[in-house]
Write a protein that holds these residues in place. Sequence first.
Motif, PDB file in Angstrom:
ATOM      1  N   ILE A 207      37.162  23.308  12.740  1.00 18.51           N
ATOM      2  CA  ILE A 207      38.218  23.104  11.746  1.00 18.51           C
ATOM      3  C   ILE A 207      38.618  24.482  11.226  1.00 18.51           C
ATOM      4  N   PRO A 208      39.836  24.937  11.557  1.00 20.89           N
ATOM      5  CA  PRO A 208      40.224  26.296  11.167  1.00 20.89           C
ATOM      6  C   PRO A 208      40.385  26.493   9.665  1.00 20.89           C
ATOM      7  N   GLN A 209      40.866  25.482   8.926  1.00 25.95           N
ATOM      8  CA  GLN A 209      41.056  25.703   7.484  1.00 25.95           C
ATOM      9  C   GLN A 209      40.884  24.424   6.681  1.00 25.95           C
ATOM     10  N   ILE A 210      40.462  24.630   5.424  1.00 26.39           N
ATOM     11  CA  ILE A 210      40.346  23.540   4.439  1.00 26.39           C
ATOM     12  C   ILE A 210      41.124  24.006   3.217  1.00 26.39           C
ATOM     13  N   PRO A 211      41.933  23.206   2.552  1.00 25.96           N
ATOM     14  CA  PRO A 211      42.135  21.800   2.890  1.00 25.96           C
ATOM     15  C   PRO A 211      42.921  21.622   4.194  1.00 25.96           C
ATOM     16  N   VAL A 212      42.685  20.488   4.839  1.00 24.88           N
ATOM     17  CA  VAL A 212      43.445  20.155   6.041  1.00 24.88           C
ATOM     18  C   VAL A 212      44.805  19.626   5.584  1.00 24.88           C
ATOM     19  N   THR A 213      45.863  20.237   6.125  1.00 29.42           N
ATOM     20  CA  THR A 213      47.213  19.775   5.813  1.00 29.42           C
ATOM     21  C   THR A 213      47.830  19.211   7.092  1.00 29.42           C
ATOM     22  N   HIS A 214      49.017  18.648   6.944  1.00 30.11           N
ATOM     23  CA  HIS A 214      49.679  18.082   8.124  1.00 30.11           C
ATOM     24  C   HIS A 214      49.911  19.151   9.190  1.00 30.11           C
ATOM     25  N   GLY A 215      50.167  20.400   8.740  1.00 28.81           N
ATOM     26  CA  GLY A 215      50.491  21.453   9.704  1.00 28.81           C
ATOM     27  C   GLY A 215      49.334  22.369  10.066  1.00 28.81           C
ATOM     28  N   SER A 216      48.100  22.014   9.673  1.00 30.59           N
ATOM     29  CA  SER A 216      46.940  22.876   9.962  1.00 30.59           C
ATOM     30  C   SER A 216      46.797  23.159  11.453  1.00 30.59           C
ATOM     31  N   PRO A 217      46.308  24.371  11.811  1.00 32.33           N
ATOM     32  CA  PRO A 217      46.017  24.650  13.227  1.00 32.33           C
ATOM     33  C   PRO A 217      44.933  23.713  13.754  1.00 32.33           C
TER      34      PRO A 217
END
Length: 217
Positions: free
Chosen positions: A62-72
């Motif tokens: 998981i590249p980033q938190i928070p997870v958004t609709h456009g997350s990698p």
Amino acid sequence: MARSGSFVLWLHGLGDSGPANEPIKDLFTSPEFSNTKWSFPSAPSAPVTCNYGHVMPSWFDIPQIPVTHGSPKDENGLLKAVRNVHATIDKEIAAGTNPNNIFICGFSQGGALTLASVLLYPKTLGGGAVFSGWVPFSPLSIIEQITPEAKRTPILWSHGTVDSTVLFKAGQAGPPFLETIGVPCEFKPYPGLGHSISNEELRYLESWIKARLQSSS
């Protein structure tokens, strides 16, 4: 000979373990579940980018938190995890369980993996239940691989409205995508719920699975 009974596979969230989630099955007290086999696997440990590379149980990166609709997205890691889930389902079907009585459920990262596993499985299953999950792939890369049979597997999608880890909007983006590819999806928002799973959600899951078990017997 077909084994009567059902199979529920539960996929935990990032950093969690299968055994820690086993108490969930005790909430399913209806007689329809007396013949249900439950499986709570644990994810392998791997370095996770959103946690500064710390090693923890994780189905994919998981590249980033928070997870958004456009997350990698880590599609390679995801597809590797999907193959493992599919191997578990294949084994269950080989043991005689009707695919219509097989349900995949998951929370957070496990919910994202549930979605991908159900959509990419070539047969129709009883259902997939996504709790606080998201769409972990770019739709274009995956749409061609979804069989007409897979599109008949119903999805239950539950998400807390005040989730600050996997944003509610990231969850909300799932059902419209499923609608465009023709997958039946019921979306249930839970007002005031953060990034966790509530007993109310699990009670609804019980009735949702129960309704589908009866229709497939």
